[in-house]
Design a protein around this motif. Structure first.
Motif, PDB file in Angstrom:
ATOM      1  N   THR A  41       0.853  -1.125   0.035  1.00  0.00           N
ATOM      2  CA  THR A  41      -0.058   0.047  -0.064  1.00  0.00           C
ATOM      3  C   THR A  41       0.945   1.154   0.034  1.00  0.00           C
ATOM      4  O   THR A  41       0.495   2.181  -0.684  1.00  0.00           O
ATOM      5  CB  THR A  41      -0.961  -0.050   1.103  1.00  0.00           C
ATOM      6  N   ASN A  42       1.877   1.287   0.778  1.00  0.00           N
ATOM      7  CA  ASN A  42       2.754   2.803   0.761  1.00  0.00           C
ATOM      8  C   ASN A  42       3.127   2.958  -0.182  1.00  0.00           C
ATOM      9  O   ASN A  42       3.454   4.040  -0.921  1.00  0.00           O
ATOM     10  CB  ASN A  42       3.907   2.374   1.912  1.00  0.00           C
ATOM     11  N   LEU A  45       0.634   4.211  -3.019  1.00  0.00           N
ATOM     12  CA  LEU A  45       0.172   5.289  -2.385  1.00  0.00           C
ATOM     13  C   LEU A  45       1.203   6.683  -2.622  1.00  0.00           C
ATOM     14  O   LEU A  45       1.035   7.621  -3.198  1.00  0.00           O
ATOM     15  CB  LEU A  45      -0.143   5.315  -1.098  1.00  0.00           C
ATOM     16  N   ASN A  46       2.588   6.178  -2.393  1.00  0.00           N
ATOM     17  CA  ASN A  46       3.305   7.556  -2.353  1.00  0.00           C
ATOM     18  C   ASN A  46       3.596   7.831  -4.069  1.00  0.00           C
ATOM     19  O   ASN A  46       3.899   8.857  -4.610  1.00  0.00           O
ATOM     20  CB  ASN A  46       4.791   7.046  -1.832  1.00  0.00           C
ATOM     21  N   TYR A  48       1.643   7.410  -6.377  1.00  0.00           N
ATOM     22  CA  TYR A  48       0.339   8.081  -6.986  1.00  0.00           C
ATOM     23  C   TYR A  48       0.489   9.524  -6.441  1.00  0.00           C
ATOM     24  O   TYR A  48       0.272  10.523  -7.271  1.00  0.00           O
ATOM     25  CB  TYR A  48      -0.750   7.589  -6.403  1.00  0.00           C
ATOM     26  N   VAL A  49       0.928  10.003  -5.391  1.00  0.00           N
ATOM     27  CA  VAL A  49       0.853  11.285  -4.639  1.00  0.00           C
ATOM     28  C   VAL A  49       1.901  11.892  -5.370  1.00  0.00           C
ATOM     29  O   VAL A  49       1.763  13.183  -5.950  1.00  0.00           O
ATOM     30  CB  VAL A  49       0.970  11.263  -3.216  1.00  0.00           C
ATOM     31  N   ILE A  59      -4.059  13.094  -0.818  1.00  0.00           N
ATOM     32  CA  ILE A  59      -3.362  12.632   0.061  1.00  0.00           C
ATOM     33  C   ILE A  59      -4.495  11.854   1.294  1.00  0.00           C
ATOM     34  O   ILE A  59      -4.460  10.579   1.436  1.00  0.00           O
ATOM     35  CB  ILE A  59      -2.598  13.440   1.046  1.00  0.00           C
ATOM     36  N   GLY A  62      -6.136   9.146  -0.651  1.00  0.00           N
ATOM     37  CA  GLY A  62      -5.072   7.765  -0.689  1.00  0.00           C
ATOM     38  C   GLY A  62      -5.238   7.347   0.904  1.00  0.00           C
ATOM     39  O   GLY A  62      -5.219   6.056   0.891  1.00  0.00           O
ATOM     40  N   GLU A  63      -5.074   8.068   1.807  1.00  0.00           N
ATOM     41  CA  GLU A  63      -4.856   7.268   3.413  1.00  0.00           C
ATOM     42  C   GLU A  63      -6.291   6.620   3.585  1.00  0.00           C
ATOM     43  O   GLU A  63      -6.091   5.725   4.327  1.00  0.00           O
ATOM     44  CB  GLU A  63      -4.635   8.651   4.103  1.00  0.00           C
ATOM     45  N   VAL A  66      -6.088   3.214   1.800  1.00  0.00           N
ATOM     46  CA  VAL A  66      -5.038   2.487   2.646  1.00  0.00           C
ATOM     47  C   VAL A  66      -5.652   2.004   3.835  1.00  0.00           C
ATOM     48  O   VAL A  66      -5.528   0.550   4.183  1.00  0.00           O
ATOM     49  CB  VAL A  66      -4.053   3.175   2.666  1.00  0.00           C
ATOM     50  N   ASN A  92      -1.971   3.759  10.538  1.00  0.00           N
ATOM     51  CA  ASN A  92      -2.130   4.736   9.603  1.00  0.00           C
ATOM     52  C   ASN A  92      -2.160   5.916  10.209  1.00  0.00           C
ATOM     53  O   ASN A  92      -1.409   6.916   9.777  1.00  0.00           O
ATOM     54  CB  ASN A  92      -3.236   4.483   8.601  1.00  0.00           C
TER      55      ASN A  92
END
Length: 112
Positions: A41-42, A45-46, A48-49, A59, A62-63, A66, A92
């Motif tokens: 997941t991390n 996500l990173n 994508y951001v 953000i 996304g969070e 996650v 998280n």
């Protein structure tokens, strides 16, 4: 960019393992599953951001995704919905807030 992803992942894993440890989770299987789900997941996500931009909406969305994915992941393996939600939420929240604090402090120090 690869270095940034590795640092973000490493810090997230260490923080979330620490949160699980504070929650008295000692089962090696659950701790190992935390590492696996964070890799899954991390990094996306990173990436994508980084690609879309660091907006609050991106953000937080996304969070939230996650959090849901990780809660479901924990639920599959520990079969306790309350623990799954608590683990995912606290892990998280603490890692996100730690990252936010770290970014803020680093930005402040670089500006002064």
């Amino acid at each position: 960019m690869t270095g940034q992803l590795l640092i973000a992942l490493t810090l997230t894993v260490l923080i979330e393992l620490g949160v699980l440890w504070l929650l008295m989770e000692r089962r090696g299987k659950v701790l190992a599953l935390s590492v696996v789900i964070n890799v899954l997941t991390n990094v996306p996500l990173n990436l994508y951001v980084m690609h879309v931009g660091y907006s609050t909406k991106v953000i937080l969305t996304g969070e939230l995704l996650v959090f849901i994915v990780e809660a479901l992941w924990y639920l599959i393996f520990i079969r306790d919905i309350k623990k799954a939600v608590v683990y995912s939420f606290l892990c998280n929240a603490v890692s996100f807030l730690s990252g936010l604090l770290g970014t803020t402090v680093c930005s402040y120090l670089l500006m002064n």
